[in-house]
Design an enzyme around this catalytic site. Structure first.
Site, PDB file in Angstrom:
ATOM      1  N   LYS A   1       0.975  -1.078   0.070  1.00 58.78           N
ATOM      2  CA  LYS A   1      -0.311  -0.040  -0.047  1.00 58.78           C
ATOM      3  C   LYS A   1       0.927   1.333   0.060  1.00 58.78           C
ATOM      4  O   LYS A   1       1.927   1.441   0.295  1.00 58.78           O
ATOM      5  CB  LYS A   1      -0.954   0.042   1.025  1.00 58.78           C
ATOM      6  CG  LYS A   1      -1.914  -1.085   0.924  1.00 58.78           C
ATOM      7  CD  LYS A   1      -3.198  -1.235   1.953  1.00 58.78           C
ATOM      8  CE  LYS A   1      -4.093  -2.246   1.320  1.00 58.78           C
ATOM      9  NZ  LYS A   1      -5.282  -2.502   2.320  1.00 58.78           N
TER      10      LYS A   1
ATOM     11  N   ARG B   1      -3.074 -10.575   4.735  1.00 60.62           N
ATOM     12  CA  ARG B   1      -3.519 -10.525   3.446  1.00 60.62           C
ATOM     13  C   ARG B   1      -2.412  -9.911   2.574  1.00 60.62           C
ATOM     14  O   ARG B   1      -2.183  -8.725   2.885  1.00 60.62           O
ATOM     15  CB  ARG B   1      -4.867  -9.762   3.374  1.00 60.62           C
ATOM     16  CG  ARG B   1      -5.619  -9.744   2.003  1.00 60.62           C
ATOM     17  CD  ARG B   1      -6.702  -9.080   2.036  1.00 60.62           C
ATOM     18  NE  ARG B   1      -7.640  -9.079   0.695  1.00 60.62           N
ATOM     19  CZ  ARG B   1      -7.166  -8.423  -0.552  1.00 60.62           C
ATOM     20  NH1 ARG B   1      -6.245  -7.442  -0.224  1.00 60.62           N
ATOM     21  NH2 ARG B   1      -7.713  -8.614  -1.562  1.00 60.62           N
TER      22      ARG B   1
END
Length: 267
Positions: free
Chosen positions: A204, A239
């Protein structure tokens, strides 16, 4: 939890695995690298992403889901916020619904409860299209914990047993880079909710910011670092896109944690 996106526009791997055969090959790689479960998505939830129709979302994931169910032995999760898509995926053998909207669809709770499926309730404000416009918190960890507590109550009201619920603080969803860092450092405060925590920092933008603007495909070492810190603060499901590097980092960190428990971080 290995990430498998059957989408043309996801921020990291859009278009790479939108054909079932390519998705299967990648899924087999992730399982070999140590994935315990796989999360299949048909709608990009990157910041600014526009919604797709349930029909298009289902058309992207169901052929791949059928193939994975036949060929793999690990549990499969479907990353969707729509009850219609979740119902179809659960009927095809998915066992978990990963809902970034935490049951915003009024029918989703009933679908999950009827199937006796697992569910991940993630924190987000707004929608993927709007969530990053101006995220503000007076106390990010406290407010996320309170809003996840409300999501847990929605699940209970729908008839979903607590044992089937995992909570996700929503790294990168209606959060600035600073919010993401603080949330990971304060994950222990979410433990009061009594449910396992899933952490999804993979590739991210806050990692790219820390590393001087590196592109998404070069953020896996930073992802592993965020996951290790998350483990030490209570996260138990991770994840990620690159399963191998994160699994190795977590296995070493877990061995060290068991050998000598890490004291709580200083304020």
């Amino acid at each position: 939890m290995g990430v498998l996106n059957a989408t043309p526009d996801s921020f990291s791997d859009g278009g790479l695995y939108d054909a079932p055969e390519r998705a299967l090959a990648r899924a087999e790689e992730m399982v070999a690298e140590g994935a315990d479960l796989l999360d299949l998505g048909g709608e990009s939830t990157r910041p600014g992403a526009a919604a797709v129709s349930p029909r298009d979302e289902a058309a992207r994931i169901l052929p791949t889901l059928r193939l994975l169910r036949k060929r793999l032995g690990v549990p499969l999760s479907v990353d969707t916020r729509r009850a219609e898509v979740a119902r179809a995926a659960l009927a095809e053998g998915a066992e978990i619904v990963n809902d970034v909207s935490a049951l915003a669809d009024p029918a989703m709770g009933g679908v999950v409860a009827e199937a006796e499926a697992g569910v991940v309730l993630m924190h987000m404000r707004g929608t993927p299209e709007t969530m990053q416009r101006d995220p503000r918190y007076a106390d990010v960890a406290g407010e996320v914990a309170d809003e996840l507590a409300a999501a847990l109550e929605r699940a209970r009201a729908a008839g979903i047993a607590d044992a089937r619920v995992v909570l996700d603080p929503g790294i990168g969803f209606a959060k600035t880079a600073e919010h993401n860092l603080e949330l990971i450092a304060r994950l222990g405060e979410l433990a009061r909710l009594g449910r396992p925590l899933l952490l999804g920092p993979s590739r991210k933008s806050f990692i790219g910011k820390i590393l001087g603007g590196v592109p998404a495909e070069r953020r896996d070492a930073g992802t592993a670092a965020a996951c290790v810190v998350g483990l030490l603060h209570g996260a138990r499901i991770f994840r990620v896109h690159d399963v191998r590097i994160v699994r190795q980092a977590l296995d070493v960190a877990e061995a060290l944690r068991r050998a000598a428990p890490v004291p709580a971080a200083a304020p």
